[in-house]
Write an enzyme that holds these catalytic residues in place. Structure first.
Site, short mmCIF file in Angstrom:
data_model
loop_
_atom_site.label_atom_id
_atom_site.label_comp_id
_atom_site.label_asym_id
_atom_site.label_seq_id
_atom_site.Cartn_x
_atom_site.Cartn_y
_atom_site.Cartn_z
N ASP A 21 0.85 -1.19 0.00
CA ASP A 21 0.00 0.00 0.00
C ASP A 21 0.89 1.25 0.00
OD1 ASP A 21 -1.99 1.83 0.32
OD2 ASP A 21 -2.63 1.16 2.31
N ASP A 55 -3.37 2.72 -5.66
CA ASP A 55 -2.19 2.72 -4.79
C ASP A 55 -2.02 1.45 -3.95
OD1 ASP A 55 -4.29 3.21 -3.05
OD2 ASP A 55 -3.11 4.55 -1.78
N GLU A 56 -2.78 0.40 -4.24
CA GLU A 56 -2.60 -0.84 -3.49
C GLU A 56 -2.64 -2.04 -4.43
OE1 GLU A 56 -5.93 -1.45 -0.85
OE2 GLU A 56 -6.02 0.66 -0.38
MG LIG Z 1 -2.59 3.99 0.35
#
Ligand SMILES: [Mg+2]
Length: 407
Positions: free
Chosen positions: A10, A106-107
């Site tokens: 993450d 973003d992960e």
């Molecule tokens: Mg994040």
């Protein structure tokens, strides 16, 4: 079946971190990315650590954020730019495994079960290496959760941030996760949490220890699901990268513990990397026509070279030979090498490609290749039976440069 090893990686404060990459001066002031910052009702979508210290939260209005932190700097979001950084982050993950499933910009989830023995590292060490590489090569930080299922990996990456690794094992998940409020459980929404709290279920442990029938009584099907998640019962697979598109290439890369200069070491590295690439191609029943090599210098600059074969292949032997030729043609012997990546692209279905091979046969060129295919298939069978260390392709283990054969 041994447990899978799954990472959830993450990016920390992703949009804000991306902005700070281009404008480093933003690192030293409280800043937030906000939709329509000129307008008081624009909303904060990301903030840096300094803004966080002032209590600024995602979904705060620009007005509310400025009240908490009068000196805050707002920048408007640039989604295309964030997408580009995201693509580069995932490209690094893909050097380790094809099982990279982005869950959002973003992960990503990574299944490194098959890749891990190749790196000869404990899962935690590999997660630390990923964090270091993203920090050094992209300039942002990630938190990584390591576990035996996706849910616990995800909770692991939330457990400690920024720039941290958390390992959630079958031994420690009760101590680590069960004391957390039930609202921290993935997919436990506001309404569900309220109902659970009403029944005296406050922590994830309370939920896990309850009877599943009771949970079903309170929340229906969702109760069942949450009970399973709280107990780490989750066998959802990590999808292949680009599963919704198409695998475009298969590659393997390695950053060495020290720079390589000796021809023998480079050769050893190429054998290891091409062995992995060939096995992955075979596993996915793919052959490829383009062989590429990327070499990273100690100053982090890269050269990339590729060449197109006259036929698609998944043969380790051919990929190795082609990769070595590329290096000999484009790299000055003795220059230090920090990292190498070997890839095979322009992929086609292996069976379809084999049919074309018979045409080669008629021209007398395919016979030795078919022999080679049978040989490499036999090697794969031996490894399945006796372990990966049973066939070593005639090279020595070389732990000194971080290359160790699978056990
Ligand atoms: Mg994040």
């Amino acid at each position: 079946m041994p447990d899978r090893i799954i990472f959830h990686a993450d990016c920390n404060n992703f949009f804000a971190s991306c902005e700070c990459l281009e404008r480093p001066e933003l690192k030293d002031v409280p800043m937030a990315v906000a939709g329509d910052p000129e307008n008081r009702v624009g909303v904060v979508v990301a903030k840096n650590e300094l803004a966080k210290k002032y209590g600024v939260k995602t979904t705060d209005t620009v007005y509310a954020a400025r009240k908490k932190c009068p000196g805050i700097v707002f920048v408007p979001p640039r989604h295309r730019y964030y997408g580009e950084i995201s693509r580069r982050v995932n490209a690094i993950y893909c050097e380790y495994t094809e099982y990279v499933e982005p869950a959002s910009i973003d992960e990503s989830y990574l299944d490194v079960t098959q890749a891990l023995p190749f790196y000869g590292m404990a899962p935690e060490a590999l997660a630390d290496e990923l964090r270091r590489r993203i920090r050094q090569e992209i300039g942002i930080t990630i938190s990584v959760g390591v576990s035996f299922c996706k849910i616990f990996a995800k909770m692991g990456s939330d457990y400690k941030k920024p720039d941290a690794t958390t390992v959630v094992t079958r031994e420690n998940y009760r101590d680590l996760l069960w004391p957390l409020p039930v609202s921290d459980l993935l997919f436990a929404g506001h309404a569900a949490v309220k109902k659970l709290n009403g029944k005296g279920i406050r922590t994830i442990g309370d939920l896990a220890r309850a009877r599943p029938e009771a949970m079903r009584g309170i929340l229906g099907k969702q109760g069942d699901m949450l009970w399973r998640y709280a107990n780490g019962i989750d066998d959802a697979p990590v999808a292949l990268f680009g599963a919704h598109r198409e695998i475009k290439s298969v590659s393997r890369g390695r950053t060495f513990p020290r720079d390589l200069t000796a021809p023998q070491e480079i050769h050893t590295a190429i054998v290891y990397l091409t062995d992995e690439v060939a096995r992955n191609l075979r596993r996915h029943r793919l052959k490829g026509e383009v062989v590429s090599v990327q070499i990273r210098r100690p100053d982090m600059t890269d050269i990339s070279r590729q060449t197109t074969l006259d036929h698609p292949t998944y043969l380790q032997h051919e990929i190795q030979q082609t990769a070595m030729e590329l290096i000999e043609a484009h790299w000055r012997a003795g220059d230090p090498i920090r990292a190498i990546t070997v890839g095979v692209g322009k992929l086609v279905d292996a069976e379809a490609a084999t049919e074309q091979l018979t045409l080669f046969d008629l021209m007398g060129q395919g016979a030795s290749r078919q022999k080679r295919e049978r040989l490499e298939a036999a090697v794969e069978d031996l490894r399945k039976k006796y372990g990966d260390g049973s066939v070593t392709l005639g090279i020595q283990e070389n732990a000194d440069i971080g290359l160790r054969r699978r056990k």
